[in-house]
Enzyme design. Sequence first.
Site, short mmCIF file in Angstrom:
data_model
loop_
_atom_site.label_atom_id
_atom_site.label_comp_id
_atom_site.label_asym_id
_atom_site.label_seq_id
_atom_site.Cartn_x
_atom_site.Cartn_y
_atom_site.Cartn_z
N CYS A 25 0.82 -1.22 0.00
CA CYS A 25 0.00 0.00 0.00
C CYS A 25 0.85 1.27 0.00
O CYS A 25 1.02 1.93 1.03
CB CYS A 25 -0.98 0.05 1.16
SG CYS A 25 -2.24 1.30 0.79
N CYS A 35 -5.64 1.99 -4.16
CA CYS A 35 -5.11 2.66 -2.99
C CYS A 35 -6.03 3.84 -2.65
O CYS A 35 -5.94 4.89 -3.29
CB CYS A 35 -3.69 3.15 -3.34
SG CYS A 35 -2.75 3.53 -1.92
#
Length: 409
Positions: free
Chosen positions: A164, A339
């Site tokens: 991430c 994301c």
Amino acid sequence: MPTSQSHEVVIVGGGAAGIATAASMLKRRPSLDIAIIEPSEVHAYQPGWTMVGGGVFEPEVTVRPMSRVMPKGVDWIKAAAASFQPENNQVTLQDGSTIRYELLIVAPGIRLAWEKIAGLEETLGKNGVTSNYRYDLAPYTWQLVQQLRKGRAIFTQPPMPIKCAGAPQKAMYLSCDHWLQRGVLGDIEVEFRNAGGVLFGVADYVPALMEYVEKYHIGLKLGSNLVAVDGPAQKATFKTEAGEVMCDFDMLHVVPPQVAPQFLADSPLAAESGFVDVDQHTLQHVRYPNVFGLGDAGSMPNAKTAAAARKQAPVVAVNALRQLDCKGPTAGYDGYGSCPLTVERGKIVLAEFGYGGKLMPSFPTWLIDGTKAQRLSWMLKADALPWIYWNGMLKGREWLAGPGNMIAH
Ligand code: FAD
């Protein structure tokens, strides 16, 4: 006492990728004999830790007992894998036991290498040093954010790859938003120190993020890599092109360097990067056809996210079952990753993209324009996605994730 056993399918890792793949395979073939090797008693929904650090979620909602997420019918081997012997179709566990397989799926995630930053481990959780990358530390982030009234707050990002890639910024924007609401942001000097050379890897999302960098008066320091922390003195050392710089801080949010798990990197299954060496579309191992790899442990150049694993799991399920039937792969993964950048409490820039940075929005732009901060995206992250994770992805219900067709390559 070492033992030996064998299964049709063995999965290493019961995280997002491993559980989702087992569930998808069993949906297609309920009689399949699957074992998952997983040492942890707890399964974590790690995307929720950003929300814990921002004071939005309680930590408890991000974890469940592993026994509850293991798909029905799976044999859970509660142990850590220690090495692979693909020539013998065998995995060896830490206690020396061996597990033989017809088909192996490798999904042990990525390793957080805290030790690569001198002085960090001993000061985590005190002296104003925190990280949303650990379940037990995310609540400390929120505590620090609430306590800080003035001084300097530094948020760091290590070199790629990391899981991430937006998470280092998410922690910062949510903190800034809180300080802005409390009227103290003017007395806090905020810095984003990123080892990389750009704010975010896909250019289309940068303008929306830059608006928030300016709104919160964030000092953007690119090419600045954290190498050491002196917790008691509250000093952090960064390597930059111009040499080392030492900065005082009152709060330091650290994202650790990340590497392939050592037992995988040391094995014949590894690519040069240490991750499991698979074809980026079929997710089949490039040297051992009865081995597949996915999730953060995969060598594919996608953004390492749970969203990526959600799309990869059905692809592996289809192709692995075909391999068991002595047929070639038909499903293809397009590199999708997502994301959701929490730029303020209530708004998100929803980055969704595939290989080569190609934008891959899940929704029409009139509903959600991912390149802009939007409220609907926040509702997706705060309410819909955790529910989809626990009740869809981990249960083999492939919402927003059907296996793609084979991609020419
Ligand atoms: P993991 O979920 O990490 O699971 C790996 C599993 O393997 C673990 O259960 C571990 O115990 C097990 N394991 C390790 N070693 C061994 C061994 N030797 N033998 C057997 N098992 C082993 N993703 C998003 O999509 N959206 C987000 O907003 C988002 N935000 C994030 C924010 C933070 C702070 C963090 C930390 C992550 C975030 N992610 C996000 C990333 C996401 O959580 C990961 O990409 C995802 O969990 C990857 O799944 P995985 O199964 O590959 O790895």
